[in-house]
Design a protein around this motif. Structure first.
Motif, short mmCIF file in Angstrom:
data_model
loop_
_atom_site.label_atom_id
_atom_site.label_comp_id
_atom_site.label_asym_id
_atom_site.label_seq_id
_atom_site.Cartn_x
_atom_site.Cartn_y
_atom_site.Cartn_z
N GLU A 96 39.14 42.88 40.69
CA GLU A 96 39.90 42.02 39.79
C GLU A 96 40.81 41.09 40.59
O GLU A 96 40.96 39.91 40.26
CB GLU A 96 40.72 42.85 38.80
N ARG A 97 41.41 41.59 41.66
CA ARG A 97 42.26 40.75 42.51
C ARG A 97 41.45 39.62 43.14
O ARG A 97 41.95 38.50 43.29
CB ARG A 97 42.89 41.58 43.63
N LYS B 53 38.91 38.09 41.85
CA LYS B 53 38.73 37.06 40.82
C LYS B 53 39.98 36.21 40.67
O LYS B 53 39.91 34.99 40.51
CB LYS B 53 38.37 37.70 39.48
N LYS B 54 41.14 36.83 40.72
CA LYS B 54 42.41 36.12 40.55
C LYS B 54 42.74 35.21 41.73
O LYS B 54 43.58 34.32 41.61
CB LYS B 54 43.55 37.11 40.33
N GLU C 120 40.06 47.59 40.45
CA GLU C 120 41.36 46.93 40.65
C GLU C 120 41.27 45.86 41.74
O GLU C 120 41.73 44.72 41.55
CB GLU C 120 42.39 47.99 41.04
#
Length: 139
Positions: A76-77, A79-80, A73
């Motif tokens: 993924e943040r 990457k964003k 999780e």
């Protein structure tokens, strides 16, 4: 549950341990000649000090997770966030074995996202971030 990580460079571990132990009303969970760490629940923080890196002051911040789902999780943040990310993978740092990735904010403040797998006998492997080479990769 996630935990904030703060790492500060100090000039004298013993003096700083005395200060922070009083401030936190707790003894360090890890204590070495060049490093100390408090795993606090109130506030929920992994607070570390070291004499091994650069000049006194903040070194880096991070988010420590407890399981693979939380790690995915947080990764993924990163990457964003649309900033360069350094995937360090499995590494040794701060007398612990961890899986981690690094990112820096727009002003160059280094952040790590990591999950610790256990203790280590050495402070760090040769790819410890934020080394100057890996800091450069975060820009």
């Amino acid at each position: 549950m996630k935990r904030l990580h703060v790492s500060i460079n100090v000039t004298d571990v013993a003096n700083s341990v005395a200060f922070y132990s009083t401030l936190f009303d707790a003894e360090p969970t890890v204590l070495k000649d060049d490093y100390a760490k408090w795993m606090l629940d109130d506030p929920r923080v992994n607070f570390a000090i070291t004499t091994r890196e650069r000049a006194p002051g903040h070194d880096h911040f991070g988010i420590q997770v407890e399981d693979q789902q939380e790690l995915a999780e947080v990764f993924e943040r990163l990457k964003k966030a649309e900033r360069p990310v350094v995937d360090q993978g499995d590494t040794t740092c701060c007398y612990a074995n961890s899986t981690k990735r690094w990112i820096s904010d727009p002003d160059g403040v280094a952040w790590e996202a990591f999950m610790t797998h256990g203790d280590a006998t050495d402070y760090a492997d040769q790819t410890y971030v934020p080394s100057p080479e890996l800091r450069a990769a975060l820009k």
